[in-house]
Design an enzyme around this catalytic site. Sequence first.
Site, PDB file in Angstrom:
ATOM      1  N   ARG A  27       0.818  -1.215   0.000  1.00  0.00           N
ATOM      2  CA  ARG A  27       0.000   0.000   0.000  1.00  0.00           C
ATOM      3  C   ARG A  27       0.853   1.266   0.000  1.00  0.00           C
ATOM      4  O   ARG A  27       0.335   2.364  -0.170  1.00  0.00           O
ATOM      5  CB  ARG A  27      -0.932  -0.014   1.226  1.00  0.00           C
ATOM      6  CG  ARG A  27      -1.945  -1.130   1.172  1.00  0.00           C
ATOM      7  CD  ARG A  27      -2.702  -1.308   2.452  1.00  0.00           C
ATOM      8  NE  ARG A  27      -3.430  -0.106   2.825  1.00  0.00           N
ATOM      9  CZ  ARG A  27      -4.206  -0.040   3.898  1.00  0.00           C
ATOM     10  NH1 ARG A  27      -4.347  -1.094   4.679  1.00  0.00           N
ATOM     11  NH2 ARG A  27      -4.842   1.075   4.184  1.00  0.00           N
ATOM     12  N   ASN A 100      -5.057   6.750  10.707  1.00  0.00           N
ATOM     13  CA  ASN A 100      -5.197   6.958   9.269  1.00  0.00           C
ATOM     14  C   ASN A 100      -6.252   8.028   9.051  1.00  0.00           C
ATOM     15  O   ASN A 100      -7.311   7.985   9.685  1.00  0.00           O
ATOM     16  CB  ASN A 100      -5.645   5.674   8.558  1.00  0.00           C
ATOM     17  CG  ASN A 100      -4.567   4.623   8.526  1.00  0.00           C
ATOM     18  OD1 ASN A 100      -3.414   4.884   8.836  1.00  0.00           O
ATOM     19  ND2 ASN A 100      -4.947   3.413   8.153  1.00  0.00           N
ATOM     20  N   GLY A 101      -6.002   8.956   8.141  1.00  0.00           N
ATOM     21  CA  GLY A 101      -6.970   9.997   7.847  1.00  0.00           C
ATOM     22  C   GLY A 101      -6.344  11.374   7.933  1.00  0.00           C
ATOM     23  O   GLY A 101      -5.132  11.521   8.124  1.00  0.00           O
ATOM     24  N   GLU A 488     -19.507   9.969 -17.537  1.00  0.00           N
ATOM     25  CA  GLU A 488     -18.934   8.851 -16.789  1.00  0.00           C
ATOM     26  C   GLU A 488     -20.023   7.968 -16.202  1.00  0.00           C
ATOM     27  O   GLU A 488     -19.909   6.739 -16.192  1.00  0.00           O
ATOM     28  CB  GLU A 488     -18.019   9.386 -15.682  1.00  0.00           C
ATOM     29  CG  GLU A 488     -17.482   8.335 -14.724  1.00  0.00           C
ATOM     30  CD  GLU A 488     -16.594   7.284 -15.356  1.00  0.00           C
ATOM     31  OE1 GLU A 488     -16.269   6.304 -14.668  1.00  0.00           O
ATOM     32  OE2 GLU A 488     -16.215   7.435 -16.541  1.00  0.00           O
ATOM     33  N   LYS A 492     -20.355   3.966 -16.986  1.00  0.00           N
ATOM     34  CA  LYS A 492     -20.352   2.924 -15.965  1.00  0.00           C
ATOM     35  C   LYS A 492     -21.550   1.999 -16.127  1.00  0.00           C
ATOM     36  O   LYS A 492     -21.439   0.786 -15.994  1.00  0.00           O
ATOM     37  CB  LYS A 492     -20.368   3.550 -14.558  1.00  0.00           C
ATOM     38  CG  LYS A 492     -19.026   4.060 -14.109  1.00  0.00           C
ATOM     39  CD  LYS A 492     -18.050   2.916 -13.886  1.00  0.00           C
ATOM     40  CE  LYS A 492     -16.625   3.375 -14.048  1.00  0.00           C
ATOM     41  NZ  LYS A 492     -16.200   3.624 -15.418  1.00  0.00           N
TER      42      LYS A 492
END
Length: 615
Positions: A27, A100-101, A488, A492
């Site tokens: 990651r 995280n963040g 888009e 999709k």
Amino acid sequence: MCGIVGYIGSQNATPIILDGLGRLEYRGYDSAGVAVIHDGQISLRRDVGKLINLRRRVEADPIYGSIGIGHTRWATHGVPAERNAHPHISMDGEYVVVHNGIVENYLELKDELAAEGVEFKSETDTEVIVHLIERFAQNGANHNLTEATRKAVQLLRGAHAIVVMSRRQPDELVAVRIGNAGGVALGLGEGENFVASDIPAILEHTRRMIFLETRQMATVSATAYRVQTLDGQPLQPEIHDIAWDPVSAAKGEFKHFMQKEIFEQARSITDTIRGRVDFERGEALLADLNLTPEKAQALTRLVTVACGTSYYSGLVGKFYIEHMARLNVEVDYGSEYRYRDPIIDERSAVLAITQSGETVDTLAAMEEAHQKQATLWSIVNSMGSQAMRISDGYLTMNAGPEIGVASTKAFTASIVDQYLLGLYLGQLRGTLTLEQRRQYAYDLGRLPDLVGRTLEAEPKIKALAGQLYHYTDFLFLGRGINYPIALEGALKLKEISYIHAEGYPAGEMKHGPIALIDEDMPVVCIALKDNLYEKMISQIEQAKARGGVVIAIATEGDTFIQTKADHVLYVPETAPLLSPVVAVIPLQMLAYHIAVWRGADVDQPRNLAKSVTVE
């Protein structure tokens, strides 16, 4: 893509945590650290660079303990340095945290804490969390780790995954999830338990896992766990049995990779921002672009070349670069570009957008630009790809592996990259004031949380898909910066559900498409509260007058639109330039769930491949 691993049990936590972090190395990160508790003391080891550097430090100076937390960091605030690596410890040495963040309001919290006498040892936003926990532990929570953490995280704005431990309570870990910037998985073992940001970190030790939802927290001991809301309401979460095979493990709690990748967007956008913004100075930091102010100021035009979804991303990016940098931008299909003898020279820049970095048409367009002496830039998701290698400068999407053929997180990551490019060109070309740059940076810092909030609408979108999947034709309408999102959204739907769909600029509806609208043609309208809102309302009324079923993407709090549309999907109010990122997510989820209702192969739709390698 920061990684978190926590352990509590009877074994030495250190090697378990280091091995877990190693399983998350894919990651990306720029520093790593581990903290354990032994004999009532917190032992901390941190280092910059690869995990092997931390392993060597631990080998040279071992630490032992049966409870611990570890982290691999990719910088958002503060340069990669040992002082900025996680875990962060409180002034009294009692509490330690990994995170995280992005703490959107960290500057005001930091100023408040500094006024109370807190001395900061890092430049990170994360450090405010551990000092807030210390504050509440000493004032009102009676040093109870769970309560102090609960009170502290209530003050944070943004999306977060947090794990905390205290030397006063060496038999518990506390984990929190707010929003969707990062996952929190609890791994349930025999006489030991685990916490991780992603399944592979702990799958070797247990298959039984609990996934925290947003605004939930867990208190974990070696033999038990308690899950509750941030308001203190107890919960009985579902326990998932994760298969050992790599594919099922990678999907985790999700049915398809596309669904997982849609839900990874708050995190992937965070990772795209990491290390690239100085929020205090309002500056983009894009050293890999290899651009000087003189070169930036000499540019007369920029041409974006891309295919498919990346082309629509480039249409959004055109708004950013022209608005921020006052530089003329054209967007061209990579497959068509070289066949018309394009007019470019050494004062032009050509920006290629390609998730794989190997799309042959886009590479051919880049070769055409190179022969005409234009500056070559690329936005790619695959490190070391051909597009990156032949470029004069590049930006990476940092979205992580995208397995689903239909691009989702790479689309939004490339939009954010172009926003950063616009900000960077604006600061180099002198077209933005300090106040403007700070505002653009602040707006970007809020984006992961807004994306996370948008993802919470999935149950409603799934139910709506059940009412729409039998239709055979759709029309998508948008205006201004959200016209590319209509394109888009249509793409999709058609590529994974095989339903015919068209995207149009709403102002062009009377020039032909309006003839198609009847009760068998659902019309999806992007009608956010912006400077074109009234015009979109007019388009909705015209579609309704012809019997169309109208699905509106609208701004939270807009009740008026409910009187016009048949169905309304709300997104949080977002800075106008960044509204495409939140507007596209309901369309991704709608396409996904319609395809599931129709029984389509979502991850591998017929006739499509992830990277187009032949023209």
